[in-house]
Write an enzyme that holds these catalytic residues in place. Sequence first.
Site, PDB file in Angstrom:
ATOM      1  N   GLU A   1      -3.757  -4.615   9.454  1.00  0.00           N
ATOM      2  CA  GLU A   1      -4.271  -5.606   8.498  1.00  0.00           C
ATOM      3  C   GLU A   1      -5.702  -6.085   8.773  1.00  0.00           C
ATOM      4  O   GLU A   1      -6.462  -6.295   7.837  1.00  0.00           O
ATOM      5  CB  GLU A   1      -3.316  -6.796   8.384  1.00  0.00           C
ATOM      6  CG  GLU A   1      -1.926  -6.418   7.852  1.00  0.00           C
ATOM      7  CD  GLU A   1      -1.923  -5.800   6.441  1.00  0.00           C
ATOM      8  OE1 GLU A   1      -2.932  -5.943   5.717  1.00  0.00           O
ATOM      9  OE2 GLU A   1      -0.912  -5.172   6.081  1.00  0.00           O
TER      10      GLU A   1
ATOM     11  N   TYR B   1      -4.584 -10.713   9.765  1.00  0.00           N
ATOM     12  CA  TYR B   1      -5.525 -10.419   8.684  1.00  0.00           C
ATOM     13  C   TYR B   1      -6.927 -10.945   8.992  1.00  0.00           C
ATOM     14  O   TYR B   1      -7.887 -10.198   9.050  1.00  0.00           O
ATOM     15  CB  TYR B   1      -5.042 -11.063   7.377  1.00  0.00           C
ATOM     16  CG  TYR B   1      -3.814 -10.407   6.773  1.00  0.00           C
ATOM     17  CD1 TYR B   1      -2.539 -10.721   7.225  1.00  0.00           C
ATOM     18  CD2 TYR B   1      -3.925  -9.485   5.755  1.00  0.00           C
ATOM     19  CE1 TYR B   1      -1.409 -10.134   6.671  1.00  0.00           C
ATOM     20  CE2 TYR B   1      -2.793  -8.887   5.185  1.00  0.00           C
ATOM     21  CZ  TYR B   1      -1.547  -9.220   5.649  1.00  0.00           C
ATOM     22  OH  TYR B   1      -0.439  -8.629   5.102  1.00  0.00           O
TER      23      TYR B   1
ATOM     24  N   HIS C   1      -8.150  -4.161  -1.140  1.00  0.00           N
ATOM     25  CA  HIS C   1      -7.361  -4.271   0.089  1.00  0.00           C
ATOM     26  C   HIS C   1      -6.324  -3.153   0.183  1.00  0.00           C
ATOM     27  O   HIS C   1      -6.272  -2.424   1.184  1.00  0.00           O
ATOM     28  CB  HIS C   1      -6.678  -5.643   0.143  1.00  0.00           C
ATOM     29  CG  HIS C   1      -5.812  -5.850   1.343  1.00  0.00           C
ATOM     30  ND1 HIS C   1      -6.267  -6.483   2.493  1.00  0.00           N
ATOM     31  CD2 HIS C   1      -4.536  -5.499   1.600  1.00  0.00           C
ATOM     32  CE1 HIS C   1      -5.294  -6.495   3.383  1.00  0.00           C
ATOM     33  NE2 HIS C   1      -4.220  -5.908   2.862  1.00  0.00           N
ATOM     34  N   GLU C   2      -5.522  -3.004  -0.859  1.00  0.00           N
ATOM     35  CA  GLU C   2      -4.468  -1.979  -0.804  1.00  0.00           C
ATOM     36  C   GLU C   2      -5.067  -0.582  -0.757  1.00  0.00           C
ATOM     37  O   GLU C   2      -4.550   0.300  -0.062  1.00  0.00           O
ATOM     38  CB  GLU C   2      -3.502  -2.124  -1.990  1.00  0.00           C
ATOM     39  CG  GLU C   2      -2.841  -3.502  -2.126  1.00  0.00           C
ATOM     40  CD  GLU C   2      -2.234  -4.051  -0.842  1.00  0.00           C
ATOM     41  OE1 GLU C   2      -1.846  -3.255   0.035  1.00  0.00           O
ATOM     42  OE2 GLU C   2      -2.160  -5.288  -0.699  1.00  0.00           O
TER      43      GLU C   2
ATOM     44  N   GLU D   1       0.784  -1.230   0.000  1.00  0.00           N
ATOM     45  CA  GLU D   1       0.000   0.000   0.000  1.00  0.00           C
ATOM     46  C   GLU D   1       0.817   1.282   0.000  1.00  0.00           C
ATOM     47  O   GLU D   1       0.494   2.215   0.730  1.00  0.00           O
ATOM     48  CB  GLU D   1      -0.938  -0.029   1.209  1.00  0.00           C
ATOM     49  CG  GLU D   1      -0.257   0.031   2.593  1.00  0.00           C
ATOM     50  CD  GLU D   1       0.171  -1.304   3.173  1.00  0.00           C
ATOM     51  OE1 GLU D   1       0.418  -2.250   2.398  1.00  0.00           O
ATOM     52  OE2 GLU D   1       0.270  -1.403   4.410  1.00  0.00           O
TER      53      GLU D   1
ATOM     54  N   HIS E   1      -6.071   0.348   2.735  1.00  0.00           N
ATOM     55  CA  HIS E   1      -4.945   0.789   3.571  1.00  0.00           C
ATOM     56  C   HIS E   1      -4.744   2.312   3.528  1.00  0.00           C
ATOM     57  O   HIS E   1      -4.075   2.866   4.406  1.00  0.00           O
ATOM     58  CB  HIS E   1      -3.645   0.126   3.106  1.00  0.00           C
ATOM     59  CG  HIS E   1      -3.346  -1.199   3.732  1.00  0.00           C
ATOM     60  ND1 HIS E   1      -3.288  -1.382   5.102  1.00  0.00           N
ATOM     61  CD2 HIS E   1      -3.051  -2.403   3.175  1.00  0.00           C
ATOM     62  CE1 HIS E   1      -2.968  -2.658   5.344  1.00  0.00           C
ATOM     63  NE2 HIS E   1      -2.829  -3.298   4.199  1.00  0.00           N
TER      64      HIS E   1
ATOM     65  N   ASP F   1       8.448  -9.818  10.511  1.00  0.00           N
ATOM     66  CA  ASP F   1       7.899 -10.653   9.456  1.00  0.00           C
ATOM     67  C   ASP F   1       7.227 -11.910  10.029  1.00  0.00           C
ATOM     68  O   ASP F   1       6.313 -12.463   9.412  1.00  0.00           O
ATOM     69  CB  ASP F   1       9.037 -11.036   8.498  1.00  0.00           C
ATOM     70  CG  ASP F   1       8.505 -11.552   7.175  1.00  0.00           C
ATOM     71  OD1 ASP F   1       7.699 -10.840   6.560  1.00  0.00           O
ATOM     72  OD2 ASP F   1       8.892 -12.669   6.777  1.00  0.00           O
TER      73      ASP F   1
END
Length: 616
Positions: A332, A397, A309-310, A285, A313, A389
Site C-alpha cells: 500500500e 498507506y 491507486h488501483e 486491485e 497496484h 484486517d
Amino acid sequence: MRIIYFFFFTTLVLTMSIAQKQQHTNSDIHSFANSTEVSVKHLGLELSVNFETKIISGHAMLMLNHKKKTNKLVLDTRDLTIEKVTLDEKEMPTKFSLGDEVKFLGKPLTIVITPKTKSVKIYYRTSPNAGALQWLEPSQTSGKEKPFLFTQSQAILARTWVPCMDGPGVRMTYSATIHTRPDLVAVMSASGNSGTKKSDGVYSFEMEQPIPSYLLALAIGDLQFRPLGNRSGVYAEPSMIEKSANEFVDIEKMISAAEELYGPYRWERYDLLVLPPSFPFGGMENPRLTFATPTILAGDRSLVALVAHELAHSWSGNLVTNATWNDFWVNEGFTVYFEHRIMEKVYGKAYSEMLATLTLKDLKSTIADMGAENPDTHLKLNLLNRDPDDGVTDIAYNKGYFFLRLMEETFGRERWDSFLKTYFNENAFSTMTTEQFLEKLDTHFQIKHSRSFTEKLKISSWVYGPGLPDNCPKPQSDEFDKVLMQVNSFLDGTQASKLNTEGWTTHHWLYFLRNLPDSLRLEKVIELDYAFYFTRSGNSEILSEWFQRCIKVNYETAFGPMRNYLMNVGRRKLIKPLYVELAKTPSGKAWAKEVYTKARPGYHSVSYNTIDGILK
Ligand code: BES
Ligand code: ZN
C-alpha cells in the site's frame, strides 16, 4: 562422558525439533499451507452459483509443484464443506481431514498425497455466510430487478470460497468455468470477460500470469460493458454505465503515465467494474479488473485518484507482492506513492500536492487516534494471532507514502525513479519482505556507508518505530494555504456566505471541513449548511466528512439524510467514522444502533465486522 552424552542428546533433540518446525511452518502466520514442501502452481475451478441457496458448489483442481518429499498437502479453508478429494487425472479418491477451527484463519485441510501426485481435485461447497461473498437482493442493486454476487478475497477471505494456499507468497495461474443464471453476466480477474450474456449461463476464464489467492475475484450481475480505450473499459449495471464511462475517461492517460514512470503494464487489459454501493472498499486491485465502489462517481471526476491507486497496484502489489500481511505497507505505501506520481503526471503538481497534503493531515489524525506509541503505527506490523484486517490503517498507506517520498527527496527524483523501475522489473511476479526491500535500497544507494544518508533517512524509526518521525516530508500547496485563510476568516467571524470559495473543488472543501476545530458550535454548522448545502451534497466523501461534523453538534436536519446514507453505502472508510462519532454519546449510540439493525443485513462482512466492534 555423561556431560558429552547430555550435550549430544540435547543437540539432537533440538535439531530434530527445529527441523520439524521448519517442515511445518511457513513464514506466513496467516496460512496453514505447507507451501515450503509442496505448492500450488495452477488452479482449475468449475463452479455453480446458486442465488436461491446462496451457495457456490463444484470443484477446485490444484496442480502441484513438489519442493520436498512429503505425503501431505495442507490448504486453507474457512466455512467450506469438503465433499470428496481425488488425486490426479484418474481421480483416485484419497483421505483428507479438516483440523480444528482457528479464529480468523479457519481450518487446515490436510490431504494425503504421494511425492508423485501431480494434481488434487477437491469437491466442495461454500457456506451462505462465506466471508468473501456478498449476495445482494435486487433491491440492493441499481436496476432493482436482478440479484448480484461479488467476492472480496483480500486479505484472507479467498479460503471462504476456494480451498487454496491462501497466503500472498504462493502464486498460481488459474482457469475457471462458472455456471450461473442465463440472465446474468459473470466476470473475473482474468481474461474471458465480455459483458455479453451467454444463453446457457456458462462463462469461461483464464488467468495466465501467476497471482496470489487474494487476487481471485468473481462478480455476477446484470452487467454491461463500455470500452474506454484500446485496452480499457468499464463494466457496470446498465443504468450506471453512462455515468461510469464519463467518470473514467482519463483511464488511458493514467495507464500511459504509469508505464512512463515504472515500465510496461503487464496484464494486457485494464478494466473497471463498478459495483453496487455495499462494496466494502473504495477499490480492489483485482488483476485485469479493478472492482470499484459507485461512491467515487461524483459526476465531476473529482475522486478518480482511486483509479490511479488501483491501477498502480498492477505494479506494486500485483507484480511485487508483500511477502506476508506484516509487510502490508510494501503493497500500500508503494501504491499510494505511485498513485500520487500518476496524479501529478496527468493532472499537475498543484493537484497532486493537494492530495499529498490531505494524506498528511489524515495520517496525523490517525496517529493521534491510535496513540503515538502504538506498535501498530510501525510500518512493519506484528499481526500474530490477529486478523490481517487490523493492519488496514493509514499507517501502511500514508506513513508508507511519506517514507518513500523521503527517499525521493533524499536521492533525487531521477535516481529514485530509476531504482524503482528496476525494482518492479527485477521482482515482477515475486514477493518482497520489508527487510528484502531495505536490503535492496541499501545496496543500491549505499546508505549504511554514508553518514549523511543514514542521518537524513532514519530508516529504522520509520520502519520499526512508532508515530511520525520528525524528518517527514512536507507537501506544499498554495491552494490549501488559501483554504486555511478562509477557515481562519470564518472562525474570526466572517459570514459563511462571504467567504471566498470561488473555484473550489472537492478537495478544497474536504480540506476546509477537516480543518474546522472540534469545538465549532451548532449555529456555525447551520450557517455553513445554509451557505454551501453540504447536507445535500452528491459527493460521498464530502458527506462523510460533513456528517461527522453534524453528529458532534447534534444538527438534527442532517440525521434524515445521514440515515439514508448509512442504509445505502457499505464502504467502510465512509461509514466507520460516522458510527465511531455516534458511539461517543449515549443518545448517538442508541440512534446508531437503531439504524444499524436495519442497515447491517445490507453490509459486506468486512464492514459489519468492523461496525459490530464499534457498537458492541
Ligand atoms: N487493496 C486495497 C483494499 C484492501 C486492503 C482490501 C486490505 C482488503 C484488505 C485497495 O487497493 C485500497 O487500498 N483501497 C482503498 C483505496 C484508496 C486508498 C484510494 C479504499 O478502498 O479506500
Ligand atoms: Zn491499495
